[in-house]
Each structure stands twice: as C-alpha cells, then as structure tokens.
Design a protein around this motif. Structure first.
Motif, short mmCIF file in Angstrom:
data_model
loop_
_atom_site.label_atom_id
_atom_site.label_comp_id
_atom_site.label_asym_id
_atom_site.label_seq_id
_atom_site.Cartn_x
_atom_site.Cartn_y
_atom_site.Cartn_z
N ALA A 1 1.64 -0.56 -6.41
CA ALA A 1 1.13 -0.44 -5.04
C ALA A 1 2.25 -0.41 -4.00
N ASP A 2 3.33 -1.16 -4.23
CA ASP A 2 4.44 -1.16 -3.26
C ASP A 2 5.08 0.22 -3.16
N GLU A 3 5.37 0.83 -4.31
CA GLU A 3 5.99 2.15 -4.30
C GLU A 3 5.05 3.21 -3.73
N LEU A 4 3.77 3.11 -4.07
CA LEU A 4 2.80 4.07 -3.53
C LEU A 4 2.69 3.95 -2.01
N ALA A 5 2.64 2.72 -1.51
CA ALA A 5 2.54 2.52 -0.06
C ALA A 5 3.77 3.06 0.65
N ARG A 6 4.93 2.80 0.09
CA ARG A 6 6.17 3.30 0.69
C ARG A 6 6.17 4.83 0.72
N GLN A 7 5.74 5.44 -0.36
CA GLN A 7 5.71 6.90 -0.44
C GLN A 7 4.70 7.49 0.55
N ILE A 8 3.55 6.85 0.71
CA ILE A 8 2.53 7.33 1.66
C ILE A 8 3.07 7.28 3.08
N VAL A 9 3.75 6.19 3.43
CA VAL A 9 4.30 6.06 4.79
C VAL A 9 5.41 7.07 5.01
N GLU A 10 6.24 7.29 4.01
CA GLU A 10 7.33 8.26 4.16
C GLU A 10 6.82 9.69 4.32
N ASP B 1 3.36 -2.50 4.79
CA ASP B 1 2.51 -3.64 4.41
C ASP B 1 1.03 -3.35 4.66
N GLU B 2 0.72 -2.69 5.79
CA GLU B 2 -0.67 -2.36 6.08
C GLU B 2 -1.22 -1.35 5.07
N VAL B 3 -0.43 -0.34 4.76
CA VAL B 3 -0.86 0.66 3.78
C VAL B 3 -1.03 0.01 2.41
N ARG B 4 -0.12 -0.88 2.05
CA ARG B 4 -0.22 -1.57 0.76
C ARG B 4 -1.49 -2.41 0.70
N THR B 5 -1.83 -3.11 1.77
CA THR B 5 -3.05 -3.93 1.79
C THR B 5 -4.29 -3.06 1.63
N ILE B 6 -4.34 -1.97 2.37
CA ILE B 6 -5.49 -1.05 2.27
C ILE B 6 -5.57 -0.47 0.86
N LEU B 7 -4.43 -0.09 0.31
CA LEU B 7 -4.38 0.49 -1.03
C LEU B 7 -4.85 -0.51 -2.08
N VAL B 8 -4.42 -1.75 -1.98
CA VAL B 8 -4.82 -2.78 -2.95
C VAL B 8 -6.32 -3.04 -2.86
N ILE B 9 -6.86 -3.08 -1.65
CA ILE B 9 -8.30 -3.31 -1.49
C ILE B 9 -9.10 -2.16 -2.12
N ILE B 10 -8.72 -0.94 -1.79
CA ILE B 10 -9.44 0.23 -2.31
C ILE B 10 -9.33 0.31 -3.83
N LEU B 11 -8.13 0.13 -4.37
CA LEU B 11 -7.95 0.22 -5.82
C LEU B 11 -8.65 -0.93 -6.55
N SER B 12 -8.70 -2.11 -5.93
CA SER B 12 -9.39 -3.24 -6.56
C SER B 12 -10.89 -3.00 -6.63
N LEU C 1 -15.58 -1.31 -9.98
CA LEU C 1 -16.66 -0.36 -10.25
C LEU C 1 -16.48 0.33 -11.59
N GLN C 2 -15.26 0.64 -11.95
CA GLN C 2 -15.02 1.29 -13.24
C GLN C 2 -15.25 0.34 -14.41
N VAL C 3 -14.93 -0.94 -14.24
CA VAL C 3 -15.21 -1.92 -15.30
C VAL C 3 -16.72 -2.06 -15.47
N ILE C 4 -17.45 -2.09 -14.36
CA ILE C 4 -18.92 -2.15 -14.44
C ILE C 4 -19.46 -0.90 -15.14
N ASN C 5 -18.93 0.26 -14.80
CA ASN C 5 -19.37 1.50 -15.45
C ASN C 5 -19.02 1.50 -16.94
#
Length: 185
Positions: A39-48, A58-69, A74-78
């Motif tokens: 998530a750290d590398e993905l957030a950095r790449q999105i901001v760049e 940090d904001e992008v990382r938080t949003i990314l972690v929430i969405i991916l979690s 949902l995928q485990v439930i499926n």
C-alpha cells in the motif's frame, strides 16, 4: 423454475459455478493481499502520477487501505459462499446454497442500481452514442439474472427433494420407536 442452465443440469451448473467462484475469489484474495502489503508503494505511485491532486501520500494510503480491506472482506465472503454452493450441491443440502443466493442477490441489486445511475448519466448524451452502453448493460443484467435464477431453481429443486426424503416431523409411530418405547404406549 428452470430444469437446466445453458444446456447443463442444475447440479452440474451449481458445482461449475461454485468452482469458478472459488477460483476467482481465491485469486482476488491473493492479489488484494499483495496490494495491501504494498500500500505504501502504491500510494506513492498514485500521488506521483497525479500531480494535480492535493492529497498527500498518507491520505491516499489510508483511502487505499480502507478500499482494499473492504474488497478483501467481500472476496473472502464470496469465496466461502461459493465453497458452500459446491458442498450444498454435492450433498444436496439446500440451506448451504443460501449464502451464495444472498451474496449474489445483493450484488445483483447493487449492479442494477449502478446501471440505472449510469443510464441517468447517459441521458445527457445523444441516444445513438449511448445505445451500445445501454445494450451491453441490459445484456449483462439479463445474463446475471438468468444465472442467479438457475441457482435459485437448484435451491428449490434440492429443497423439494430433501423435504420428501427427510420430513421435519417424523411420523408419530416412528417417534416412539426412537425413544425406545413400544408403539402401544
């Protein structure tokens, strides 16, 4: 009720669809877990890549972690619902099909709501340019509903046969025999 789906018996269809669901959900769980781990590398790449955004890493990382979690949950439930679809079909236990029916019923409803929202947005565009999108969404909704109805038909078929094989309340004479009492008491 349907007797077959796409030329397959309902039980074959149920097991096949269950395995497809298990495989794709398992792959999605693995990929989402990798995404959460990076998530750290993905957030950095999105901001760049998006220089015009005012979000920090940090904001992008938080949003990314929430969405991916949420997506991971949902995928485990499926994954579990698809596994129960397989087991329920093979063991002919209609209640094992309910998690899949509920999970995919909710998904189907959200998909229909999303499609209606898309159609509302397309109302500002000319009809001829929006027609391909509308046709694709109608075909997708119709196919999804048909596939869902196939599993619902399987559920009703298993329920019908299991009610005939195992009644909920045993006959009175056999109930006394289970208790070890003679039939005349």
């Amino acid at each position: 009720m349907l007797n077959s789906v796409c030329g397959m018996r309902l039980s074959t269809y149920g097991v096949g669809l269950g395995w497809i669901g298990v495989i794709f959900s398992f792959l999605a769980v693995i990929l989402t877990s990798i995404g959460l781990g990076n998530a750290d590398e993905l957030a950095r790449q999105i901001v760049e890549e998006n220089h015009n955004t005012k979000l920090t890493v940090d904001e992008v990382r938080t949003i990314l972690v929430i969405i991916l979690s949420i997506y991971l949950a949902l995928q485990v439930i499926n994954l579990l619902a698809s596994g129960m679809l397989i087991v329920g079909t093979l063991k002919e236990r209609h209640l094992y099909l309910l998690p899949w029916l509920f999970n995919n019923g909710v998904t189907l409803i959200f998909g229909i709501i999303t499609q209606i929202g898309m159609w509302v947005q397309l109302s500002s565009v000319s009809f001829t340019s929006a027609l391909p999108s509308i046709l694709v969404s109608l075909v997708t909704i119709t196919l999804s509903w048909y596939l869902y109805y196939g599993i619902y038909s399987l559920y009703k078929q298993i329920q019908r046969t299991s009610d005939l094989q195992r009644p909920l309340i045993p006959p009175q004479s056999s109930a006394r025999n289970y208790e070890g009492l003679p039939n005349n008491q």
